[in-house]
Scaffold this active site. Structure first.
Site, PDB file in Angstrom:
ATOM      1  N   LYS A   1     -25.671 -25.563 -17.215  1.00 20.58           N
ATOM      2  CA  LYS A   1     -25.862 -24.239 -16.203  1.00 20.58           C
ATOM      3  C   LYS A   1     -24.726 -23.490 -16.201  1.00 20.58           C
ATOM      4  O   LYS A   1     -24.741 -22.531 -15.345  1.00 20.58           O
ATOM      5  CB  LYS A   1     -26.110 -25.033 -14.953  1.00 20.58           C
ATOM      6  CG  LYS A   1     -27.458 -25.831 -15.109  1.00 20.58           C
ATOM      7  CD  LYS A   1     -27.712 -26.547 -13.798  1.00 20.58           C
ATOM      8  CE  LYS A   1     -29.040 -27.187 -13.810  1.00 20.58           C
ATOM      9  NZ  LYS A   1     -29.080 -28.889 -13.674  1.00 20.58           N
TER      10      LYS A   1
ATOM     11  N   HIS B   1     -28.837 -28.462  -5.777  1.00 16.52           N
ATOM     12  CA  HIS B   1     -29.221 -27.526  -6.591  1.00 16.52           C
ATOM     13  C   HIS B   1     -30.715 -26.809  -6.036  1.00 16.52           C
ATOM     14  O   HIS B   1     -31.318 -27.603  -4.930  1.00 16.52           O
ATOM     15  CB  HIS B   1     -29.815 -28.132  -8.105  1.00 16.52           C
ATOM     16  CG  HIS B   1     -28.531 -28.131  -8.800  1.00 16.52           C
ATOM     17  ND1 HIS B   1     -28.015 -26.857  -9.522  1.00 16.52           N
ATOM     18  CD2 HIS B   1     -27.726 -29.201  -9.256  1.00 16.52           C
ATOM     19  CE1 HIS B   1     -26.999 -27.435 -10.180  1.00 16.52           C
ATOM     20  NE2 HIS B   1     -26.771 -28.637  -9.909  1.00 16.52           N
TER      21      HIS B   1
ATOM     22  N   SER C   1     -26.974 -33.636 -14.396  1.00 13.58           N
ATOM     23  CA  SER C   1     -27.398 -32.785 -13.453  1.00 13.58           C
ATOM     24  C   SER C   1     -28.845 -32.469 -13.669  1.00 13.58           C
ATOM     25  O   SER C   1     -29.487 -32.319 -14.671  1.00 13.58           O
ATOM     26  CB  SER C   1     -26.863 -31.268 -13.945  1.00 13.58           C
ATOM     27  OG  SER C   1     -27.369 -30.317 -12.959  1.00 13.58           O
TER      28      SER C   1
ATOM     29  N   CYS D   1       2.875 -36.530   1.635  1.00 13.47           N
ATOM     30  CA  CYS D   1       2.435 -37.600   2.419  1.00 13.47           C
ATOM     31  C   CYS D   1       2.158 -38.917   1.616  1.00 13.47           C
ATOM     32  O   CYS D   1       1.796 -39.912   2.176  1.00 13.47           O
ATOM     33  CB  CYS D   1       1.061 -37.111   3.151  1.00 13.47           C
ATOM     34  SG  CYS D   1      -0.236 -36.650   1.990  1.00 13.47           S
TER      35      CYS D   1
ATOM     36  N   ILE E   1     -28.840 -39.792 -15.957  1.00  7.46           N
ATOM     37  CA  ILE E   1     -28.618 -39.038 -14.907  1.00  7.46           C
ATOM     38  C   ILE E   1     -27.580 -37.932 -14.815  1.00  7.46           C
ATOM     39  O   ILE E   1     -26.626 -38.143 -14.276  1.00  7.46           O
ATOM     40  CB  ILE E   1     -28.899 -39.823 -13.762  1.00  7.46           C
ATOM     41  CG1 ILE E   1     -29.754 -41.113 -13.711  1.00  7.46           C
ATOM     42  CG2 ILE E   1     -29.171 -39.049 -12.369  1.00  7.46           C
ATOM     43  CD1 ILE E   1     -31.061 -41.004 -13.799  1.00  7.46           C
TER      44      ILE E   1
ATOM     45  N   CYS F   1      -1.395 -35.844   6.600  1.00  7.65           N
ATOM     46  CA  CYS F   1      -1.659 -34.488   5.530  1.00  7.65           C
ATOM     47  C   CYS F   1      -1.614 -33.515   6.104  1.00  7.65           C
ATOM     48  O   CYS F   1      -2.404 -32.940   6.926  1.00  7.65           O
ATOM     49  CB  CYS F   1      -2.882 -34.934   4.882  1.00  7.65           C
ATOM     50  SG  CYS F   1      -3.330 -33.808   3.725  1.00  7.65           S
TER      51      CYS F   1
ATOM     52  N   CYS G   1      -0.438 -29.519  -1.446  1.00  2.00           N
ATOM     53  CA  CYS G   1       1.026 -30.035  -1.986  1.00  2.00           C
ATOM     54  C   CYS G   1       0.621 -31.339  -2.773  1.00  2.00           C
ATOM     55  O   CYS G   1       1.313 -32.114  -3.192  1.00  2.00           O
ATOM     56  CB  CYS G   1       1.948 -30.460  -0.734  1.00  2.00           C
ATOM     57  SG  CYS G   1       1.602 -31.781  -0.119  1.00  2.00           S
TER      58      CYS G   1
ATOM     59  N   VAL H   1     -19.877 -55.771 -15.649  1.00  2.04           N
ATOM     60  CA  VAL H   1     -20.977 -56.962 -16.206  1.00  2.04           C
ATOM     61  C   VAL H   1     -20.805 -57.205 -17.647  1.00  2.04           C
ATOM     62  O   VAL H   1     -20.828 -55.945 -18.346  1.00  2.04           O
ATOM     63  CB  VAL H   1     -22.520 -56.289 -15.986  1.00  2.04           C
ATOM     64  CG1 VAL H   1     -23.411 -57.307 -16.633  1.00  2.04           C
ATOM     65  CG2 VAL H   1     -22.551 -56.366 -14.392  1.00  2.04           C
TER      66      VAL H   1
END
Lengths: 118, 486, 419
Positions: B253, B52, B341, B444, B339, B404, B439, B175
């Site tokens: 946003k 940002h 954006s 692959c 936490i 790939c 694809c 945990v």
């Protein structure tokens, strides 16, 4: 006994009505004579060509593709497949080599459809 | 359980990983715990990847300070950690007088935050900066310091660097219980493992509220806010030179047009509050919303170019700011929660900030003289010149094996991913980009499965898409009985 | 690095590439084939079922057999084949082309050639292309990938599956999955009619009592780690009737939802792409908008029979040879598809030889007529039996039929279908 079948002789796909009374089989709703032949065969003794793979001992590939040389009666298909899945083939194999001969006295063989060099 | 860790970080997303790497530069014994089978497999995997520009939040907020500081750290990080990063700049496009007033507020934020090079633009300036913009644009904002990274690859690199400098990474460590004994926490995982740590950092993303509860620390609630995004083909004409934002609303946003660091285009995300922390589903209604909104910005955006869609969940909590502080209830327990954006942008600054909190709270920090900030740069087929490729193949023939075909990823890169411990399909995918192209792995996947088996000694039926019950194949042809079936 | 000089480089060693290369070599031009895989044959190698070759060889072959017949022709010739090799770029030069390729064995390969044949085939459409909503668990495979896993690796992608798409690949996979012991719960088709051949409906679905849901879509995928089930919703007048949605429990979803020509190298070389086919636009000699680059097979447009791929590619090989012998500089005229046709290939025709056209219908009819119109004047008609979008129509316009036609520089021939 009456059975409804779809004719596979051509792309039109007529919906056939096949009736068996004693020895006599009648086919209805067919647009051409091929439909009649198909309907009778499919009612009396349906058969299919079977393709499958067998395990193969090789560095190049894991499975070798195989097929029946002719169509086999549908009631034999599952037994044939189980047999083929168990049958380990060793290289070299040539296309057309017999993998399984005269399966259950049907007179039909299973052959490799691929060549695999040693 | 003889060893006692100085610090256990719960959660190997971008925040936990950045903290782990930061701490790896000190003489500490650090563990990074992740409940999934690989790092970055939670929130960070489905992030938009925006770095940002420092104008969305006003300077009074912690998130704004950390965003601006974090942004400036990325050039050096790229140099050390070799993740795809492009400081391409950000445009916010306004289509009415009202929207322009919103943009002006952003501009004031940017000035307050001392965001570098930020400017207000008229219609003409906007079009010259990005000719693909809708001609109806009235004006907008340009933040040249904004950019785009590959978020998961950034996390992988952070973890690789942390590991290289001594951090131990424990995956599938969910945990489940904690006990405090002799100035030490005993952390028990759901699968019965346990470890001791003097300090604990709660960076558990969507689950940080549950972790706080398990430790008997503060009570708060994380609500997932779902964001759906669509990925477009690299041939899409919608590919812009800059990240394009609309004027923001009060919830988010907005839905953007994002030229990814690897040359594809992304549109989205939506913003929808959900209850389920595992709800990664996509829906038809959002599809319509995303495309009409993205086309308003850039008319060339087309459904025809869709490769795939995905969903990310943002860990939101009450209040408008990050929650980063030492617990007031439990000692030696640091909360790093809420936490959302601009968390990705702020991540490196958050790591510094957490390090400072730890120090203030009493953790002894002495710098490690042999800390090595660099990790090995695995050459990539697609970024190499013809001559470089020829030399690479001569040295390692696996570079000549293009696995790939859509993204031009060689076997050598896939092997490198697996040897770094990324042994699921998604692990390989997010590390290398294999299976991420048009694809979507159709050609692959089976080759990659074979490489993983060869490198790890696992059998095919042990492989998963992303751990847990995400098996790929489970039996061999011939394992099923056919006889009893009609 | 290795530099190789040839008259022609064929990119792709599947059915198209092999036929084109064989034809070019037959005409005494030097030619090399580049193939990504380690063996020739392309996708035919995993199509172990029968039904190939009825037109070309007048007998019913399996995919590997069809491939091997061509591979033997190639191996018996003196042409160079580069397997395990990937082309990344075609560069135009003043004289001819430079093609860059890479392989583990040779490193970088640089081909200096006069002409290039694109024969890279196609790729499968996937979940993203059809936008199926829901979660993103393991167990959603394209039919082709599942076919590869079953037929070449001997692996089971799942035990209870639903197949999306009733095209032949979907139907063939329904039978294959049944034959390896999986429980195929249903086939779901968005169109009101099946997309595959009647024969396959009968032998791949009816034989196993697999229900076919026409005018239905998969409206949601369930399952966090692995597919746990799907919702199926009927369509009425193209709109989802959500209240009639039903659920099927399954662990695998196979997608057989169409193929797209794989044209990335062509795009990079600046070749103009046909928006209807996603293949290159080609003239009557199957040459693309870039001189000296030709295209044939599924990279040009998706065929339903390999026999047609071979036929088209032999013709392409002959056109390439003509080009090398400077025989193709004749005036060409515009060819367009009219009503009820999705496309016609090629996009130009010549008046001095027979022209072979392939086209795809937009409609389903048991009787129809092809109508040819030259500059608004009807030129001829041809009766057709059953037509449907999934069955390619082929048609030859004879040189003599154009004898009396008044052609000028801007003449346009339109071909359309009347139902």
């Amino acid at each position: 006994m009456t059975k409804e079948l779809i004719c596979i002789s051509c792309p039109i796909g007529c919906h056939l009505e096949v009736t068996q009374k004693g020895d006599e089989i009648t086919v209805r709703n067919n647009k051409c004579s091929r439909g009649e032949i198909y309907g009778k065969e499919e009612l009396l003794a349906p058969k299919r060509v079977v393709t499958a793979t067998c395990p193969v001992k090789s560095d190049l590939m894991l499975r070798i593709p195989v097929k029946t040389t002719e169509a086999i009666p549908v009631e034999l298909i599952n037994r044939l497949l189980e047999e083929l899945y168990k049958r380990e083939v060793s290289a070299p194999v040539r296309r057309g080599d017999i993998i399984l001969e005269n399966f259950m006295d049907s007179g039909i063989d299973v052959v490799s459809t691929k060549t695999l060099s040693g | 359980m003889a060893d006692i860790y100085d610090v256990a970080i719960i959660g190997a997303g971008v925040i936990g990983s950045a903290i782990a790497r930061k701490l790896s530069s000190y003489n500490l014994k650090t563990a990074l715990l992740e409940k999934e089978c690989d790092v970055s497999f939670g929130v960070s995997k489905a992030n938009s990847g925006i770095i940002h520009g420092g104008f969305h939040h006003d300077s009074a907020t912690l998130k704004s300070r950390l965003e601006v500081k974090g942004n400036l750290m990325f050039d050096q990080l790229k140099d050390e950690l070799h993740f795809p990063f492009n400081r391409c700049g950000i445009l916010v496009a306004a289509f009415s007088g009202d929207e322009m007033r919103t943009v002006e507020k952003l501009y004031q934020n940017g000035l307050g935050n001392k965001a570098i090079g930020i400017e207000l633009c008229n219609h003409e300036r906007m079009i010259s900066l990005e000719p693909k913009l809708n001609r109806d644009v009235v004006g907008g904002l340009y933040a040249p310091g904004g950019g785009i990274i590959e978020p998961y690859r950034f996390v992988f690199s952070l973890v690789e660097s942390a590991k290289k400098n001594g951090v131990e990474v424990l995956t599938k460590f969910e945990v489940a219980e904690s006990e405090e004994k002799n100035d030490c926490y005993i952390l028990k995982s759901a699968d019965g493992r346990s470890l001791k740590a003097k300090w604990v950092v709660n960076a558990a993303g969507l689950y940080s509220d549950e972790i706080s509860r398990i430790f008997g620390a503060e009570s708060f609630t994380i609500t997932p806010r779902k964001g759906e995004e669509f990925l477009l083909d690299r041939n899409a004409t919608a590919y812009t030179s800059k990240v394009i934002f609309p004027a923001p609303s009060h919830v988010s946003k907005g839905m953007l047009v994002i030229p990814t660091a690897e040359g594809t285009t992304m549109v989205g995300p939506t913003a929808q509050m959900v209850d389920d922390k595992q709800d990664a589903s996509t829906s038809k209604a959002n599809f319509q919303a995303i495309f009409s909104s993205a086309r308003r910005l850039v008319p060339a955006v087309s459904e025809r170019d869709i490769i795939t869609s995905f969903t990310g969940l943002r860990p939101t909590m009450e209040g408008d700011d990050f929650y980063i502080e030492a617990s007031k209830i439990k000692p030696r327990f640091i909360q790093v929660a809420g936490i959302q954006s601009p968390g990705l942008t702020a991540a490196p600054a958050i790591a510094d900030y957490v390090k400072d909190i730890l120090k203030v709270e009493g953790l002894a920090l002495s710098e490690k003289p042999d800390f090595d900030p660099y990790i090995e740069d695995v050459p990539r087929f697609r970024n190499s010149s013809k001559e470089e490729l020829d030399a690479l193949i001569a040295e390692n023939p696996a570079y000549g094996e293009v696995i790939c075909r859509c993204e031009n990823i060689s076997e050598a890169e896939i092997v490198a991913a697996v040897r770094q411990g990324h042994d699921t399909l998604d692990g390989v995918k997010f590390y290398t980009r294999a299976m991420m192209g048009r694809c979507q792995g159709g050609f692959c996947t089976h080759k990659i499965m074979k490489i993983i088996c060869r490198e790890t000694g696992k059998s095919m039926d042990e492989l998963t898409k992303r751990g847990g019950g995400s098996w790929l194949v489970h039996k061999k042809v011939g394992d099923y009985a056919l006889e009893d079936r009609a | 690095m290795k530099t190789i000089e040839k008259d022609v480089l064929v990119i792709g060693g599947g059915s198209a590439g092999m036929a084109a290369a064989a034809e070019i070599r037959e005409r005494n031009h030097s030619v090399a084939i580049v193939e990504r895989d380690n063996i020739l044959g392309g996708i035919l190698n995993q199509c172990i079922h029968n039904g190939f070759g009825l037109h070309r060889f007048k007998e019913e072959l399996t995919g590997p057999e069809y491939a091997e017949r061509y591979a033997e022709i190639i191996e018996a010739s003196d042409m160079e084949v580069f397997t395990g090799t990937t082309v990344t770029e075609i560069e135009k030069r003043d004289e001819g082309k430079t093609v860059y390729a890479y392989s583990a064995r040779h490193g970088m390969l640089v081909f200096q050639v006069k002409a290039v044949v694109l024969a890279m085939g196609c790729r499968e459409r996937n979940r993203g292309n059809i936008g199926t909503p829901g979660t993103r668990p393991a167990g959603v495979y394209t039919a082709g990938l599942a076919q590869r896993l079953v037929n070449m690796e001997g692996l089971m992608p799942g035990s209870k599956c639903v197949i999306v798409g009733s095209g032949d690949i979907g139907l063939i996979m329904a039978r294959r999955m049944s034959w390896v012991g999986a429980d195929v719960k249903a086939v779901v088709e968005i169109q009101p009619y099946p997309a595959g051949l009647t024969r396959n409906i009968v032998q791949c679905l009816n034989d196993f009592n697999i229900p076919l849901h026409l005018s239905h879509v998969v409206s949601k995928i369930h399952g966090k780690d692995r597919v746990e089930g799907i919702d199926i919703t009927p369509l009425r007048d193209g709109i989802e009737v959500t209240e009639e949605t039903f659920h099927i429990e399954c662990d695998t979803l196979l997608l057989s939802v169409g193929l797209i020509p794989d044209n990335e190298i062509a795009r990079k070389a600046g070749i103009d792409i046909n928006r209807e086919t996603n293949g290159p636009l080609v003239d009557s000699s199957l040459m693309t908008s870039v001189e000296g680059i030709f295209a044939c097979g599924n990279v040009l447009h998706v065929h339903d029979l390999v026999d047609y791929v071979s036929e088209e590619s032999h013709r392409c090989g002959a056109f390439v040879s003509d080009y090398l012998e400077h025989q193709s500089e004749t005036k060409q005229f515009k060819m367009v598809s009219g009503s009820n046709l999705k496309y016609v290939i090629p996009n130009q025709f010549r008046a001095d030889r027979d022209n072979h056209f392939y086209m795809r219908s937009l409609i389903v009819r048991n009787h129809a007529e092809l109508v040819l119109t030259l500059d608004g004047k009807e030129l001829g008609r041809k009766k057709l039996r059953h037509i449907q979008p999934s069955e390619m129509i082929s048609f030859t316009l004879k040189e003599k039929d154009l004898d009396k036609a008044a052609l000028d520089d801007n003449s346009t021939l339109e071909i359309s279908l009347v139902g």
